[in-house]
Write a protein that holds these residues in place. Structure first.
Motif, short mmCIF file in Angstrom:
data_model
loop_
_atom_site.label_atom_id
_atom_site.label_comp_id
_atom_site.label_asym_id
_atom_site.label_seq_id
_atom_site.Cartn_x
_atom_site.Cartn_y
_atom_site.Cartn_z
N GLN A 1 5.03 -9.71 7.36
CA GLN A 1 4.84 -8.51 6.78
C GLN A 1 4.34 -7.66 6.40
O GLN A 1 3.30 -7.54 5.03
CB GLN A 1 6.23 -8.92 5.42
CG GLN A 1 6.96 -7.53 4.84
CD GLN A 1 7.67 -7.69 2.95
OE1 GLN A 1 8.00 -8.93 3.26
NE2 GLN A 1 8.15 -6.48 3.08
N PRO A 2 3.07 -6.40 7.04
CA PRO A 2 1.79 -6.14 6.76
C PRO A 2 2.52 -5.22 5.69
O PRO A 2 3.53 -4.67 5.64
CB PRO A 2 1.83 -5.53 7.67
CG PRO A 2 2.39 -6.57 9.55
CD PRO A 2 3.64 -6.98 8.71
N VAL A 3 1.30 -5.18 4.88
CA VAL A 3 1.75 -4.18 3.60
C VAL A 3 1.11 -2.61 4.39
O VAL A 3 -0.06 -2.46 4.84
CB VAL A 3 0.09 -4.36 2.48
CG1 VAL A 3 -0.75 -4.61 3.32
CG2 VAL A 3 0.87 -3.60 1.72
N VAL A 4 1.74 -1.47 4.02
CA VAL A 4 1.66 -0.36 5.13
C VAL A 4 1.12 0.88 4.14
O VAL A 4 2.56 0.89 2.93
CB VAL A 4 3.06 -0.48 5.68
CG1 VAL A 4 3.08 1.37 6.21
CG2 VAL A 4 3.22 -1.88 6.38
N GLY A 5 0.83 1.37 4.60
CA GLY A 5 0.70 2.59 3.69
C GLY A 5 0.11 2.80 2.37
O GLY A 5 -0.33 3.42 1.80
N VAL A 6 -0.95 1.72 1.84
CA VAL A 6 -2.02 1.78 0.67
C VAL A 6 -2.97 3.04 1.10
O VAL A 6 -3.72 2.56 1.86
CB VAL A 6 -2.25 0.28 0.49
CG1 VAL A 6 -3.45 0.12 -0.22
CG2 VAL A 6 -1.82 -0.84 0.56
N ASP A 7 -3.23 3.49 -0.04
CA ASP A 7 -4.56 4.92 0.16
C ASP A 7 -5.22 4.81 -1.26
O ASP A 7 -4.85 3.71 -2.16
CB ASP A 7 -3.84 5.41 -0.51
CG ASP A 7 -5.14 7.20 0.07
OD1 ASP A 7 -5.61 6.39 -0.19
OD2 ASP A 7 -3.85 8.32 -0.62
N ILE A 8 -6.17 4.40 -1.18
CA ILE A 8 -7.55 3.83 -2.32
C ILE A 8 -8.42 5.19 -1.62
O ILE A 8 -9.26 5.59 -1.05
CB ILE A 8 -8.39 2.76 -1.52
CG1 ILE A 8 -7.07 1.47 -2.00
CG2 ILE A 8 -9.53 2.43 -2.68
CD1 ILE A 8 -7.60 0.14 -1.59
#
Length: 381
Positions: free
Chosen positions: A137-144
């Motif tokens: 389950q990759p983490v998707v759509g994180v924006d830093i």
């Protein structure tokens, strides 16, 4: 009237959270719902941050600084969302919120969400911000975006098992390994960042860091318009494929851009490096067991295939290392060859010992229409 006052509907208001000096960024991350935006107000925050869900974390550039905690963080049991009105609860973007008390900056004592041991290890391993998914389950759509991570013993930002990670307008400086790094990940976007004075690479993209293996298809990762200075290497792409590195400014590093492959399958490469300004990367870095001394390096390919290097401006990279020079196809340390790469339409001037160099036994490499003065072997300018 509500619209005139800038008050948003409840569904929109729930998407915003604010963190003030004296609060914990990690607490806000823990309590956030997937898709939330966390705004970190100007100030200095002494903590490590672990992200395992889709969200946006944004600050105020050089005014929002994340630094190492004063004491180590001890994880405790996960928490449930807090009641309205507590620290880190939702606020409408632009709405007023009573300022939190602001005592002298304190070490983070935040909770850590239940997650894999690998994620826990990253959150406590002297890294500023960890973005951690899993193979399943990759983490998707994180924006830093628009914040500073400074002075961590390992990395400023580290990501593993992510998809569509976006890191923009971040300053990552004076970290003990990498400034901004990603492994086992796809479709990352790294744009308009500044990575300076990091002990290894300013920007680092790899297949894995804990074992050997064939190159990962990044599905079109982008490294664009970053400023990289004072690092050991500006940008390293190691055992990956299918990405672009363009429009970046690299100066004052020991080396500019390294494309690193090995004998694994699939091979590293199938990428484009273009329109970068790579000037005077003449800092000296002592060699190690993997590499010789590094100084005066523009672009190095080792064990790469089907990579296009075009329309770059590469000047004044001068050194006496085996890697020194403008654009170098270097013989691999593990026997892998550079094959079918195209180097064309570059301005490569005043680099020493040569502007262009082709070492090793690789085949199918083309040097076309480059503006340069010296090459090894002769005749490529």
């Amino acid at each position: 009237m509500a619209a005139g006052l800038g008050v948003l509907a409840p569904s929109s208001a729930a998407a915003g959270r604010r963190v003030h000096p004296g609060d914990s960024i990690q607490d806000a991350v823990n309590y956030a719902r997937p898709g939330d935006t966390i705004t970190v107000m100007p100030g200095t925050y002494y903590e490590n941050v672990l992200i395992t869900k889709r969200l946006t974390l944004r600050g105020y550039g050089a005014r929002t600084v994340i630094r190492p905690p004063v004491t180590a963080v001890t994880p405790v049991a996960p928490v449930t969302p807090q009641a309205p009105g507590a620290t880190g609860t939702p606020v409408a973007p632009g709405a007023a919120q009573a300022p939190a008390a602001q005592p002298p900056a304190k070490p983070a004592t935040s909770t850590t969400p239940a997650t894999s041991g690998r994620a826990l290890a990253c959150s406590q391993a002297d890294t500023g911000i960890c973005v951690m998914g899993t193979a399943e389950q990759p983490v998707v759509g994180v924006d830093i975006r628009s914040l500073t991570v400074s002075g961590f013993k390992r990395n400023g930002i580290w990501a593993s098992y992510t998809d569509r990670l976006s890191v923009q307008r971040v300053i990552s400086e004076k970290n003990g390994t990498w400034g901004i790094a990603q492994e086992r990940s796809t479709r990352g976007l790294f744009r308009d960042n500044t990575a300076r004075d990091n002990a290894e690479s300013g920007l680092f993209i790899a297949n894995t860091v804990d074992r050997e293996g064939g190159a990962t298809d990044t599905l079109g990762a982008v490294v664009r318009r970053n400023t990289l200075t004072g690092n050991r290497i500006g940008v390293t792409v190691r055992r990956v494929r299918n990405l672009s590195v363009y429009g970046n400014e690299l100066t004052g590093n020991c080396g500019g851009i390294f494309v690193v492959g090995d004998e694994g399958e699939p091979g590293a490469g199938d990428m484009t490096i273009r329109n970068n300004r790579i000037h005077e990367n003449n800092k000296f870095c002592k060699g190690n067991t993997r590499l010789p001394d590094i100084q005066g390096v523009g672009i190095v390919l080792t064990g790469a295939e089907q990579t296009v290097i075009r329309s770059n401006d590469i000047r004044g990279n001068v050194g006496a290392s085996p890697l020194s020079g403008g654009i170098l196809l270097f013989k691999s340390f593990v026997g892998a060859t550079n094959t079918d790469n195209v180097i064309r339409d570059n301005v490569v001037r005043d680099n020493k010992p040569a502007d262009l160099a082709n070492q090793g036994t690789g085949t199918g490499n083309q040097f076309v229409n480059n503006r340069c003065a010296s090459s090894v072997p002769a005749g490529m300018c």
